[in-house]
Design an enzyme around this catalytic site. Sequence first.
Site, PDB file in Angstrom:
ATOM      1  N   ASP A  39      16.855  26.678  -0.011  1.00 41.98           N
ATOM      2  CA  ASP A  39      15.551  26.637   0.651  1.00 41.98           C
ATOM      3  C   ASP A  39      14.466  26.935  -0.453  1.00 41.98           C
ATOM      4  O   ASP A  39      14.910  27.440  -1.666  1.00 41.98           O
ATOM      5  CB  ASP A  39      15.548  28.021   1.623  1.00 41.98           C
ATOM      6  CG  ASP A  39      14.230  28.291   2.159  1.00 41.98           C
ATOM      7  OD1 ASP A  39      13.632  27.604   2.659  1.00 41.98           O
ATOM      8  OD2 ASP A  39      13.780  29.421   1.971  1.00 41.98           O
ATOM      9  N   ASP A  41      10.653  27.915   0.013  1.00 42.17           N
ATOM     10  CA  ASP A  41       9.675  29.381   0.051  1.00 42.17           C
ATOM     11  C   ASP A  41      10.583  30.683   0.005  1.00 42.17           C
ATOM     12  O   ASP A  41      11.283  30.853   0.830  1.00 42.17           O
ATOM     13  CB  ASP A  41       8.903  28.976   1.506  1.00 42.17           C
ATOM     14  CG  ASP A  41       8.115  27.757   1.528  1.00 42.17           C
ATOM     15  OD1 ASP A  41       7.971  27.328   0.300  1.00 42.17           O
ATOM     16  OD2 ASP A  41       7.596  27.496   2.333  1.00 42.17           O
ATOM     17  N   ASP A  67     -11.359  26.612   4.747  1.00 43.80           N
ATOM     18  CA  ASP A  67     -10.167  25.958   5.119  1.00 43.80           C
ATOM     19  C   ASP A  67      -9.121  26.600   4.648  1.00 43.80           C
ATOM     20  O   ASP A  67      -7.988  26.842   5.501  1.00 43.80           O
ATOM     21  CB  ASP A  67     -10.163  24.654   4.527  1.00 43.80           C
ATOM     22  CG  ASP A  67     -11.047  23.521   5.096  1.00 43.80           C
ATOM     23  OD1 ASP A  67     -11.479  24.021   6.153  1.00 43.80           O
ATOM     24  OD2 ASP A  67     -11.368  22.664   4.475  1.00 43.80           O
ATOM     25  N   ALA A 147      10.790  22.916   4.752  1.00 39.40           N
ATOM     26  CA  ALA A 147      10.236  22.421   6.013  1.00 39.40           C
ATOM     27  C   ALA A 147       8.739  22.038   5.394  1.00 39.40           C
ATOM     28  O   ALA A 147       8.077  21.146   6.050  1.00 39.40           O
ATOM     29  CB  ALA A 147       9.497  23.737   6.753  1.00 39.40           C
ATOM     30  N   LYS A 191      17.578  21.549   9.515  1.00 39.20           N
ATOM     31  CA  LYS A 191      17.882  21.643   8.222  1.00 39.20           C
ATOM     32  C   LYS A 191      19.633  21.350   7.866  1.00 39.20           C
ATOM     33  O   LYS A 191      19.866  20.574   7.282  1.00 39.20           O
ATOM     34  CB  LYS A 191      17.665  23.057   7.429  1.00 39.20           C
ATOM     35  CG  LYS A 191      16.179  23.153   6.943  1.00 39.20           C
ATOM     36  CD  LYS A 191      16.050  24.307   6.257  1.00 39.20           C
ATOM     37  CE  LYS A 191      14.563  24.572   5.881  1.00 39.20           C
ATOM     38  NZ  LYS A 191      14.353  25.921   5.089  1.00 39.20           N
ATOM     39  N   ASP A 214      16.227  32.733   2.301  1.00 32.47           N
ATOM     40  CA  ASP A 214      15.750  34.333   2.418  1.00 32.47           C
ATOM     41  C   ASP A 214      15.651  34.625   3.697  1.00 32.47           C
ATOM     42  O   ASP A 214      15.143  35.540   4.248  1.00 32.47           O
ATOM     43  CB  ASP A 214      14.155  34.027   1.597  1.00 32.47           C
ATOM     44  CG  ASP A 214      13.327  33.440   2.490  1.00 32.47           C
ATOM     45  OD1 ASP A 214      12.361  34.165   3.064  1.00 32.47           O
ATOM     46  OD2 ASP A 214      13.463  32.267   2.778  1.00 32.47           O
TER      47      ASP A 214
END
Length: 288
Positions: A39, A41, A67, A147, A191, A214
């Site tokens: 993964d 992040d 933004d 993702a 995934k 995580d």
Amino acid sequence: MASTRKVTVSTDAHGHTAGWADATPAPGPTDSRTAAFFDVDNTMMRGASIYWFARGLAARRYVTTGDLARFAWQQARFRLLATEHAGDMSQAREVALAFVEGWRVRDIERLSEEIFDELMAPRIWAGTRRLAQRHLDAGQRVWLVSAAPVEIGRVIAARLGLTGAIGTVAEVVDGAYTGRLVGDLMHGPAKAEAVTQLATVEGLDLARCTAYSDSRNDLPMLTTVGRAVAINPDGALLRTARERGWEIRDFRTGRRAARIAVPSTAAVGLLAGVVSAGRALHRRRRPA
């Protein structure tokens, strides 16, 4: 050392989800039946890659600071969610890549490379990077599974000398993004499905493979392989890892761990949050 090799996209059976990074295989024996899946992040890097990408866009005035604040607000919102809600995921899928509508693929890839070097590279966890290198040194392939848009994943993989990346894919027509997805968000069960599909095409023995994450949201992927490792785990994954006797690695310390432990849900939240600014963004400036 950072890689400067150009990334490519596969056009085979899993080309809609997997991007190869043209990494040079390590010398010596190869283990073609084994791979590691990481993964991104909070596992490979601190924070959410899509957020740092947005920060890079803001620095280049492709988005405003307002933004960017909305991106951060979405990250905080999804950080507080204990579970996924069908409505949230439906919205995330619908708007995940709307912000790139009309952008050229080559421009996104160029910006991803620049922004990785400026903002993401310093946030790569050295400990996780060493774990990935051990797999490479053993002649195994190493894939990122995120993702985030696959273009970002491919750049990170190329810069780190990894095999490639699996990620959320935007539809492309005539070299430009339509703003629609190809397939599902690369999140949760998606995934695991992508890893299983890649294993079939590449001839991997999943029982000999390893997955790192995580977040408890990645349990489908973690339980698809023979060996699961919790990296900087959130509370839910930490409990599950202890119950199942999984290896646990935490490269955070003390208050810092509590401050930066963002569930993988945040990546999906950010993909959804991008649209709050994205429609205005794509009416503003794009790379020439």
